[in-house]
Design a protein around this motif. Structure first.
Motif, PDB file in Angstrom:
ATOM      1  N   CYS A 139      48.301  87.778  58.323  1.00 55.16           N
ATOM      2  CA  CYS A 139      48.607  88.591  59.516  1.00 55.16           C
ATOM      3  C   CYS A 139      49.191  87.798  60.664  1.00 55.16           C
ATOM      4  CB  CYS A 139      47.339  89.314  60.000  1.00 55.16           C
ATOM      5  SG  CYS A 139      46.056  88.195  60.630  1.00 55.16           S
TER       6      CYS A 139
ATOM      7  N   CYS B 223      42.638  90.586  59.931  1.00 62.06           N
ATOM      8  CA  CYS B 223      42.923  91.165  58.623  1.00 62.06           C
ATOM      9  C   CYS B 223      41.889  92.246  58.267  1.00 62.06           C
ATOM     10  CB  CYS B 223      42.914  90.069  57.557  1.00 62.06           C
ATOM     11  SG  CYS B 223      44.323  88.929  57.646  1.00 62.06           S
TER      12      CYS B 223
ATOM     13  N   LEU C  32      42.626  95.385  60.315  1.00 66.79           N
ATOM     14  CA  LEU C  32      43.806  96.093  59.806  1.00 66.79           C
ATOM     15  C   LEU C  32      43.488  96.805  58.501  1.00 66.79           C
ATOM     16  CD1 LEU C  32      46.614  93.450  60.528  1.00 66.79           C
ATOM     17  CD2 LEU C  32      46.214  95.600  61.735  1.00 66.79           C
TER      18      LEU C  32
END
Length: 430
Positions: A391, A410, A413
């Motif tokens: 990311c 991460c 997300l």
């Protein structure tokens, strides 16, 4: 009376000494007076030979040749290092220039001629002294017509153009831009049939009929007309041995290396990956290039950086803002000399100063370490940070390696994607 005497002397000084004829008979009354004739100087008389008039522009070749011979005899007859001998030498030069102007068809020749993919352009400079690449003699620009290839800068006399045997190396660079990476790949004179690799003239190591000279770049042998003992850095020696001592190369190789020196065609990680273990400067340059690539997105989206054209600081090494793997031979030469490290460090400092201090927009794109939530704003090019490969989030290096858990960004997300997928699934149910 004084003015009449000056006029008579002026007319006598500007008479053509070669327009000689027997003494004129007495003219009848009523006829205009014939122009006065200067008597022929006796053979070998230096005083008479120096009275050659140069004001006439209609001299023919035989007249000029005769005048040149008279001047030569006069120079030999006059006292050595005297003023009159110096004047005679100057006069001889002027006469030879006039004869050359009659011989030289310069204005009748085309400005551009194409030979073996060379694009020869007729030079107009008259004061530059060059060497002809074909006959290896001096080009006297003042009195000779000469051409230069606009691609590879091959120079030659106009009379040597039909004899050119070397193709334009610019075409080779355009079609096949790569180096010979074997160190002096010699195959022997017998493989060349004891002839020059370029012009096919007979050669031998004994110098009869012509000396064989080896090119350290190609390993081939050339004659003295095609190999002038020019020195150049050989790429294979630089990459494999980190050896930058100039070696003797042929004229063709010299032109090729000069055109290729700034082209980024060397991928060192594939050609010689062990080089980074032994050359510390290469490791430093690679880190600086990686940092510059991380700074590039900031500049592309920053209005102030675009107006200041910061990326043009690297316009001579454009490949530095495209990747961190390709190198040119000039890059390696500058690394060895210590020039590239200093200049790239200055540019790196300028770029970092804009992002971290001068520009508020760029500062707003920094990161806060989500693992410790302490410290200043972080940027991916800082030396004490680590970047998530998935990311691109930035963390303190110690925090990142101490925490073996998943990257917080991460994980966040991933949860967001799952929730969006579930919401879309519930909306689709009846």
């Amino acid at each position: 009376m004084a003015s009449d005497e000056r006029l008579a002397r002026f007319r006598q000084a500007h008479l053509n000494p070669f327009n000689k004829s027997p003494e004129q008979p007495e003219r009848p009354e009523g006829e205009p007076p014939a122009p006065a004739q200067q008597p022929d100087p006796p053979p070998g008389d230096p005083e008479g030979a120096l009275d050659l008039g140069l004001a006439e522009d209609h001299f023919s070749r035989p007249v000029l040749r005769r005048a040149i011979e008279e001047c030569k005899r006069a120079i030999l007859a006059l006292p050595e290092h005297s003023e009159r001998q110096k004047d005679a030498v100057v006069r001889l030069i002027h006469l030879r220039l006039k004869l050359q102007e009659l011989k030289d068809p310069g204005e009748d020749e085309p400005n551009i001629r194409v030979v073996l993919e060379h694009r020869f352009y007729k030079e107009k400079s008259k004061s530059v002294k060059q060497m002809c690449d074909k006959c290896s003699t001096i080009i006297w620009g003042l009195i000779q017509t000469w051409y230069t290839c606009t691609g590879c800068y091959y120079r030659c006399h106009s009379k040597c153009l039909p004899l050119v045997s070397r193709p334009c190396v610019r075409v080779q660079v355009s079609h096949q831009a790569e180096y010979q990476l074997s160190i002096c790949p010699e195959s022997g004179l017998d493989s060349q049939d004891y002839r020059c690799a370029e012009c096919r003239a007979p050669i031998s190591l004994r110098g009869v009929p012509s000396e064989a000279r080896q090119c350290d770049y190609t390993g081939l042998y050339y004659c003295s007309s095609c190999h002038w003992n020019d020195l150049a850095v050989v790429p294979a020696r630089a990459i494999h041995n980190w050896d930058f001592e100039p070696r003797k190369v042929s004229r063709c190789s010299m032109r090729y290396l000069a055109l290729m020196v700034s082209r980024p065609v060397l991928k060192l990680r594939e050609i010689n990956p062990l080089l980074f273990n032994y050359v510390e400067e290469l490791v430093e340059i690679r880190k600086l290039r990686q940092d510059i690539l991380l700074m590039k997105p900031y500049f592309i989206t920053c209005k102030e950086a675009m107006e200041a054209r910061l990326l043009l600081q690297l316009q001579d090494r454009q490949h530095f803002v495209e990747n961190d793997e390709m190198y040119s031979l000039q890059d390696l030469i500058d690394i060895e000399a210590g020039r590239l490290g200093c200049s790239l460090t200055e540019i790196h400092t300028l770029f970092a100063k804009h992002i971290k201090l001068d520009c508020e927009r760029c500062q707003a794109k920094g990161f806060v370490c989500e693992l410790c939530r302490e410290g200043d704003v972080l940027f991916p090019f800082d030396s004490h940070t680590s970047v998530c490969a998935d990311c691109s989030a930035v963390f303190h290096r110690d925090c990142y390696y101490d925490n073996s858990t998943t990257c917080p960004r991460c994980a966040r997300l991933s949860l967001r994607k799952q929730s969006l997928f579930q919401d879309s699934g519930t909306e689709g149910e009846p």
